[in-house]
Design a protein around this motif. Structure first.
Motif, mmCIF file in Angstrom:
data_model
loop_
_atom_site.group_PDB
_atom_site.id
_atom_site.type_symbol
_atom_site.label_atom_id
_atom_site.label_comp_id
_atom_site.label_asym_id
_atom_site.label_seq_id
_atom_site.Cartn_x
_atom_site.Cartn_y
_atom_site.Cartn_z
ATOM 1 N N LEU A 40 18.078 66.823 37.971
ATOM 2 C CA LEU A 40 18.184 65.410 37.589
ATOM 3 C C LEU A 40 18.511 64.536 38.797
ATOM 4 O O LEU A 40 17.999 63.418 38.910
ATOM 5 C CB LEU A 40 19.221 65.241 36.482
ATOM 6 C CG LEU A 40 18.869 65.932 35.163
ATOM 7 C CD1 LEU A 40 19.975 65.725 34.135
ATOM 8 C CD2 LEU A 40 17.533 65.482 34.616
ATOM 9 N N ALA A 41 19.320 65.045 39.718
ATOM 10 C CA ALA A 41 19.635 64.282 40.937
ATOM 11 C C ALA A 41 18.370 64.073 41.770
ATOM 12 O O ALA A 41 18.165 62.985 42.325
ATOM 13 C CB ALA A 41 20.698 65.003 41.751
ATOM 14 N N ALA A 62 14.899 70.615 32.088
ATOM 15 C CA ALA A 62 16.007 69.720 32.433
ATOM 16 C C ALA A 62 15.711 68.286 32.001
ATOM 17 O O ALA A 62 16.600 67.584 31.509
ATOM 18 C CB ALA A 62 16.276 69.770 33.929
ATOM 19 N N LEU A 63 14.475 67.868 32.155
ATOM 20 C CA LEU A 63 14.114 66.493 31.794
ATOM 21 C C LEU A 63 14.016 66.291 30.291
ATOM 22 O O LEU A 63 14.258 65.196 29.793
ATOM 23 C CB LEU A 63 12.780 66.119 32.442
ATOM 24 C CG LEU A 63 12.844 65.899 33.944
ATOM 25 C CD1 LEU A 63 11.454 65.717 34.508
ATOM 26 C CD2 LEU A 63 13.721 64.718 34.267
ATOM 27 N N ARG A 64 13.686 67.341 29.576
ATOM 28 C CA ARG A 64 13.495 67.240 28.131
ATOM 29 C C ARG A 64 14.704 66.631 27.430
ATOM 30 O O ARG A 64 14.570 65.823 26.535
ATOM 31 C CB ARG A 64 13.183 68.620 27.557
ATOM 32 C CG ARG A 64 12.616 68.592 26.163
ATOM 33 C CD ARG A 64 12.089 69.947 25.719
ATOM 34 N NE ARG A 64 11.063 70.439 26.653
ATOM 35 C CZ ARG A 64 11.164 71.571 27.365
ATOM 36 N NH1 ARG A 64 12.198 72.344 27.256
ATOM 37 N NH2 ARG A 64 10.198 71.913 28.180
ATOM 38 N N ASP A 75 16.091 58.667 28.759
ATOM 39 C CA ASP A 75 15.752 57.658 29.763
ATOM 40 C C ASP A 75 16.862 57.444 30.782
ATOM 41 O O ASP A 75 16.840 56.480 31.540
ATOM 42 C CB ASP A 75 15.392 56.336 29.079
ATOM 43 C CG ASP A 75 14.047 56.414 28.369
ATOM 44 O OD1 ASP A 75 13.265 57.340 28.656
ATOM 45 O OD2 ASP A 75 13.779 55.541 27.517
ATOM 46 N N ARG A 76 17.845 58.356 30.819
ATOM 47 C CA ARG A 76 18.913 58.260 31.825
ATOM 48 C C ARG A 76 18.367 58.420 33.238
ATOM 49 O O ARG A 76 18.956 57.920 34.192
ATOM 50 C CB ARG A 76 19.984 59.338 31.606
ATOM 51 C CG ARG A 76 20.805 59.171 30.356
ATOM 52 C CD ARG A 76 21.878 60.241 30.247
ATOM 53 N NE ARG A 76 21.265 61.569 30.193
ATOM 54 C CZ ARG A 76 21.713 62.623 30.865
ATOM 55 N NH1 ARG A 76 22.761 62.531 31.630
ATOM 56 N NH2 ARG A 76 21.104 63.791 30.746
ATOM 57 N N ASP A 112 0.279 58.662 27.221
ATOM 58 C CA ASP A 112 0.129 57.203 27.278
ATOM 59 C C ASP A 112 1.400 56.468 27.680
ATOM 60 O O ASP A 112 1.358 55.536 28.477
ATOM 61 C CB ASP A 112 -0.372 56.663 25.936
ATOM 62 C CG ASP A 112 -1.803 57.085 25.640
ATOM 63 O OD1 ASP A 112 -2.535 57.458 26.581
ATOM 64 O OD2 ASP A 112 -2.179 57.063 24.459
ATOM 65 N N ARG A 113 2.531 56.871 27.139
ATOM 66 C CA ARG A 113 3.790 56.188 27.488
ATOM 67 C C ARG A 113 4.095 56.389 28.966
ATOM 68 O O ARG A 113 4.477 55.448 29.661
ATOM 69 C CB ARG A 113 4.942 56.697 26.633
ATOM 70 C CG ARG A 113 6.252 56.008 26.985
ATOM 71 C CD ARG A 113 7.348 56.275 25.988
ATOM 72 N NE ARG A 113 8.555 55.583 26.408
ATOM 73 C CZ ARG A 113 9.747 56.141 26.482
ATOM 74 N NH1 ARG A 113 9.920 57.395 26.112
ATOM 75 N NH2 ARG A 113 10.789 55.449 26.885
ATOM 76 N N GLN A 114 3.913 57.602 29.448
ATOM 77 C CA GLN A 114 4.169 57.888 30.856
ATOM 78 C C GLN A 114 3.214 57.074 31.736
ATOM 79 O O GLN A 114 3.632 56.483 32.728
ATOM 80 C CB GLN A 114 4.019 59.386 31.127
ATOM 81 C CG GLN A 114 4.381 59.782 32.540
ATOM 82 C CD GLN A 114 4.345 61.275 32.757
ATOM 83 O OE1 GLN A 114 3.801 62.029 31.953
ATOM 84 N NE2 GLN A 114 4.916 61.722 33.854
ATOM 85 N N ARG A 115 1.965 57.030 31.357
ATOM 86 C CA ARG A 115 0.989 56.264 32.141
ATOM 87 C C ARG A 115 1.366 54.784 32.181
ATOM 88 O O ARG A 115 1.310 54.155 33.236
ATOM 89 C CB ARG A 115 -0.420 56.448 31.582
ATOM 90 C CG ARG A 115 -1.462 55.737 32.444
ATOM 91 C CD ARG A 115 -2.873 55.917 31.938
ATOM 92 N NE ARG A 115 -3.772 55.176 32.794
ATOM 93 C CZ ARG A 115 -4.540 55.707 33.732
ATOM 94 N NH1 ARG A 115 -4.543 57.008 33.946
ATOM 95 N NH2 ARG A 115 -5.334 54.947 34.467
ATOM 96 N N ALA A 116 1.751 54.228 31.051
ATOM 97 C CA ALA A 116 2.129 52.810 31.014
ATOM 98 C C ALA A 116 3.317 52.529 31.933
ATOM 99 O O ALA A 116 3.337 51.518 32.654
ATOM 100 C CB ALA A 116 2.447 52.390 29.583
#
Length: 99
Positions: A16-17, A44-46, A50-51, A68-72
């Motif tokens: 995360l760092a 780890a990201l799962r 949104d932190r 789509d959300r990631q692309r936006a």
């Protein structure tokens, strides 16, 4: 060999760092944030929500894991895409040694 809770927390914190150090307009890959174990990067990201800027982490070929959300979110940061729909890693990938 089993992983202890402290070890599990430690690798998550390191991943995360690294993700937090990716500046807007750039991306990294799962393998860059978790060398040798890209699936751990995804794990780890799962749970991070949104932190951390999870959308800045893409697959090694520049494709998006979330869609789509990631692309936006990446387009809002002016991350360049190839005609294939993949991130242009030559232009947008931050060097792993920076992380």
């Amino acid at each position: 060999m089993q992983t202890t809770a402290a070890e599990s927390s430690d690798w998550r914190s390191r991943i995360l760092a690294r993700v937090e150090r990716v500046p807007p307009g750039f991306v990294t890959t799962y393998g860059d944030v978790s060398p040798g174990a890209p699936r751990q990067g995804g794990a780890a990201l799962r749970g991070a929500g949104d932190r951390v800027p999870w959308w800045r982490v893409v697959r090694a070929d520049g494709s998006l894991a979330v869609g789509d959300r990631q692309r936006a979110l990446l387009e809002a940061e002016d991350v360049p895409f190839l005609p294939s729909g993949r991130v242009d890693l030559r232009a947008a990938r931050i060097p792993p040694e920076v992380l």
